[in-house]
Design an enzyme around this catalytic site. Structure first.
Site, PDB file in Angstrom:
ATOM      1  N   SER A  68      -6.621  -3.820   9.164  1.00  0.00           N
ATOM      2  CA  SER A  68      -7.753  -3.381   8.356  1.00  0.00           C
ATOM      3  C   SER A  68      -8.236  -4.474   7.415  1.00  0.00           C
ATOM      4  O   SER A  68      -7.435  -5.265   6.901  1.00  0.00           O
ATOM      5  CB  SER A  68      -7.303  -2.173   7.538  1.00  0.00           C
ATOM      6  OG  SER A  68      -8.220  -1.909   6.519  1.00  0.00           O
ATOM      7  N   TYR A  93      -1.755   1.338   1.021  1.00  0.00           N
ATOM      8  CA  TYR A  93      -2.142   1.390   2.438  1.00  0.00           C
ATOM      9  C   TYR A  93      -2.334  -0.027   2.980  1.00  0.00           C
ATOM     10  O   TYR A  93      -1.791  -0.392   4.034  1.00  0.00           O
ATOM     11  CB  TYR A  93      -3.427   2.221   2.569  1.00  0.00           C
ATOM     12  CG  TYR A  93      -4.168   2.018   3.862  1.00  0.00           C
ATOM     13  CD1 TYR A  93      -3.621   2.419   5.066  1.00  0.00           C
ATOM     14  CD2 TYR A  93      -5.436   1.415   3.872  1.00  0.00           C
ATOM     15  CE1 TYR A  93      -4.307   2.220   6.258  1.00  0.00           C
ATOM     16  CE2 TYR A  93      -6.124   1.214   5.048  1.00  0.00           C
ATOM     17  CZ  TYR A  93      -5.550   1.624   6.241  1.00  0.00           C
ATOM     18  OH  TYR A  93      -6.228   1.411   7.412  1.00  0.00           O
ATOM     19  N   LYS A 122      -0.283  -2.578   5.970  1.00  0.00           N
ATOM     20  CA  LYS A 122      -0.908  -3.337   7.082  1.00  0.00           C
ATOM     21  C   LYS A 122      -0.470  -4.801   7.013  1.00  0.00           C
ATOM     22  O   LYS A 122      -0.220  -5.434   8.042  1.00  0.00           O
ATOM     23  CB  LYS A 122      -2.441  -3.237   7.013  1.00  0.00           C
ATOM     24  CG  LYS A 122      -2.986  -1.847   7.266  1.00  0.00           C
ATOM     25  CD  LYS A 122      -2.889  -1.442   8.727  1.00  0.00           C
ATOM     26  CE  LYS A 122      -3.447  -0.061   8.991  1.00  0.00           C
ATOM     27  NZ  LYS A 122      -3.223   0.431  10.339  1.00  0.00           N
TER      28      LYS A 122
HETATM   29  N1  UFG Z   1     -18.397   5.981  -1.105  1.00  0.00           N
HETATM   30  C1  UFG Z   1     -19.176   6.805  -1.878  1.00  0.00           C
HETATM   31  N2  UFG Z   1     -19.013   8.151  -1.729  1.00  0.00           N
HETATM   32  C2  UFG Z   1     -18.124   8.700  -0.868  1.00  0.00           C
HETATM   33  C3  UFG Z   1     -17.322   7.850  -0.099  1.00  0.00           C
HETATM   34  C4  UFG Z   1     -17.483   6.485  -0.247  1.00  0.00           C
HETATM   35  O1  UFG Z   1     -20.002   6.348  -2.674  1.00  0.00           O
HETATM   36  O2  UFG Z   1     -18.011   9.932  -0.792  1.00  0.00           O
HETATM   37  C5  UFG Z   1     -18.601   4.530  -1.201  1.00  0.00           C
HETATM   38  C6  UFG Z   1     -17.376   3.746  -1.595  1.00  0.00           C
HETATM   39  O3  UFG Z   1     -17.264   3.641  -2.993  1.00  0.00           O
HETATM   40  C7  UFG Z   1     -17.638   2.412  -0.896  1.00  0.00           C
HETATM   41  C8  UFG Z   1     -18.395   2.802   0.367  1.00  0.00           C
HETATM   42  O4  UFG Z   1     -18.951   4.081   0.091  1.00  0.00           O
HETATM   43  O5  UFG Z   1     -18.479   1.599  -1.666  1.00  0.00           O
HETATM   44  C9  UFG Z   1     -17.508   2.915   1.589  1.00  0.00           C
HETATM   45  O6  UFG Z   1     -16.416   3.760   1.299  1.00  0.00           O
HETATM   46  P1  UFG Z   1     -15.494   4.345   2.458  1.00  0.00           P
HETATM   47  O7  UFG Z   1     -14.504   5.266   1.791  1.00  0.00           O
HETATM   48  O8  UFG Z   1     -16.311   4.915   3.542  1.00  0.00           O
HETATM   49  O9  UFG Z   1     -14.782   3.057   3.048  1.00  0.00           O
HETATM   50  P2  UFG Z   1     -13.879   1.955   2.327  1.00  0.00           P
HETATM   51  O10 UFG Z   1     -14.610   0.662   2.455  1.00  0.00           O
HETATM   52  O11 UFG Z   1     -13.468   2.364   0.980  1.00  0.00           O
HETATM   53  O12 UFG Z   1     -12.592   1.961   3.222  1.00  0.00           O
HETATM   54  C10 UFG Z   1     -12.682   1.934   4.644  1.00  0.00           C
HETATM   55  C11 UFG Z   1     -11.478   2.670   5.216  1.00  0.00           C
HETATM   56  C12 UFG Z   1     -10.220   1.939   4.899  1.00  0.00           C
HETATM   57  C13 UFG Z   1     -10.339   0.505   5.355  1.00  0.00           C
HETATM   58  C14 UFG Z   1     -11.571  -0.155   4.757  1.00  0.00           C
HETATM   59  C15 UFG Z   1     -11.736  -1.533   5.317  1.00  0.00           C
HETATM   60  O13 UFG Z   1     -11.406   3.981   4.690  1.00  0.00           O
HETATM   61  O14 UFG Z   1      -9.152   2.545   5.596  1.00  0.00           O
HETATM   62  O15 UFG Z   1     -12.725   0.606   5.077  1.00  0.00           O
HETATM   63  O16 UFG Z   1     -12.822  -2.189   4.741  1.00  0.00           O
HETATM   64  F1  UFG Z   1      -9.265  -0.175   4.963  1.00  0.00           F
END
Ligand code: UFG
Length: 348
Positions: free
Chosen positions: A134, A158, A162
């Protein structure tokens, strides 16, 4: 060729399974179903039956921490004169927030589970593995886009699991350099669904990730999207990520498999992303534009463990694997929405 696909009924696993089966691979899925539904496997079969395709698919309920059962699965395959020749290893826990609450569970399932799997492969002389790593391993980014040699400094448990697994790969590879073929794929943000609408993302409970949350708002299951922070150092203040279509990501695995098959021994770490960054506000507005839905949102404070910006440099995947993403952000929105509309309650 028989491929063992761990975590094959999850969001990513089900899409890879379908592609492998369409390409004629013999697929043996193991899954503990803690975070996925056996109905995903049924949906794969329905799709293939609908298309009148012949396929070889076997599914076993198995937790990767169960070493005895893992061993039996390898031995039984060999007894059937159909040994497992390669492994695509996706099984693991993946919630950043849950990993803060229950870190030992994450170390147990992800790290100990992978150690079990690698030991079993070693014992059975199966030396080829594609792994789901990841982008979270990079942690705070000091240069964007992120190349594979960027500093590794995960900021959540997490991500640390990895990194531990990737370190295990280094040591294992060095111990038997002439045999092991290892490709660790560092995913950015997989999203969307199979274009048929048969399979897609069905998170258990409230979605952690942005995309499934948006599709559930669009379908009326949730009222509004919480935007975690509008004060990040980005163009519009919301977080920027690299969203990759699940079909592009799945194709990346097939390329990695082909790469391992055509190489003697290797250890590679490769980013899989779209190579482009989009903010939360851009995603919401693209989704509205592509689907005609309205997505109300509410600004909340920043979420623990989040970053301002993360997107991939994907030149290595292009040069080494001959892979490039083909699908646009609009396609991600359309396919994700098709799946959600066809299956408003997911697989249940
Ligand atoms: N976000 C929101 N509202 C939500 C969910 C997310 O504003 O309800 C924002 C987050 O703050 C972030 C973006 O949307 O800026 C993406 O968030 P995600 O939770 O969709 O994804 P992440 O980038 O946090 O994490 C994902 C996976 C992880 C992985 C990562 C790798 O969940 O397992 O991408 O970049 F490690």
């Amino acid at each position: 060729m028989r491929v063992l696909l761990t975590g094959g009924s999850g969001f990513i696993g089900s899409h890879i399974a379908l592609l492998l089966l369409e390409k004629g691979y013999d697929v043996l899925i193991i899954d503990s179903f803690v975070n996925s539904s056996p109905n995903a496997i049924k949906a794969i079969k329905n799709y293939l039956d609908d298309k009148n395709l012949n396929y070889n698919l076997k599914t076993i309920n198995c937790d990767i921490r169960d070493k005895q059962l893992l061993g039996k699965i390898f031995i039984d395959s060999a007894k059937e004169f159909n040994p497992i020749q390669t492994v695509i290893h996706l099984a693991g826990l993946k919630s950043v927030s849950e990993s803060f609450i229950n870190p030992l569970l994450y170390w147990d399932v992800n790290v100990c589970g992978t150690e079990n799997l690698l030991a079993t492969m070693n014992e059975n002389e199966c030396y080829s593995i594609v792994f789901s790593s990841s982008a979270t391993i990079y942690g705070l980014t000091d240069s964007i886009p992120i190349t594979e040699d960027h500093k590794i400094s995960p900021i959540n448990p997490y991500g640390k699991t990895k990194v531990a697994i990737e370190n295990m790969f280094y040591d294992l590879y060095r111990s038997n350099i002439s045999s092991w073929k290892i490709c660790s794929l560092r995913y950015f943000n997989p999203a969307g669904a199979h274009p048929s609408g048969f399979i897609g993302e069905d998170p258990v409970g409230i979605p952690n990730n942005l995309f499934p949350y948006i599709t559930q708002v669009a379908s009326g299951r949730r009222k509004f999207v919480n935007v975690f922070g509008d004060d990040w150092e980005t163009n519009d203040g919301s977080g920027v990520r690299d969203y990759i279509h699940i079909m592009d990501l799945s194709e990346g695995h097939i390329r990695a498999l082909d790469f391992l098959c055509s190489n003697k021994s290797c250890l590679e770490f490769v980013n899989l992303g779209s190579g482009k960054g989009y903010s939360v506000f851009q995603i919401i507005s693209q989704f509205e534009q592509s689907t005609g839905s309205q997505i109300p949102f509410s600004i909340q404070s920043r979420r623990d463990g989040d970053l301002a910006k993360s997107y991939a440099d994907i030149s290595k995947a292009k040069n080494l694997l001959g892979w490039a993403p083909k699908r646009s952000l609009e396609q991600i929105c359309l396919d994700g929405w098709k799946w959600q509309r066809k299956n408003p309650n997911g697989y249940t």
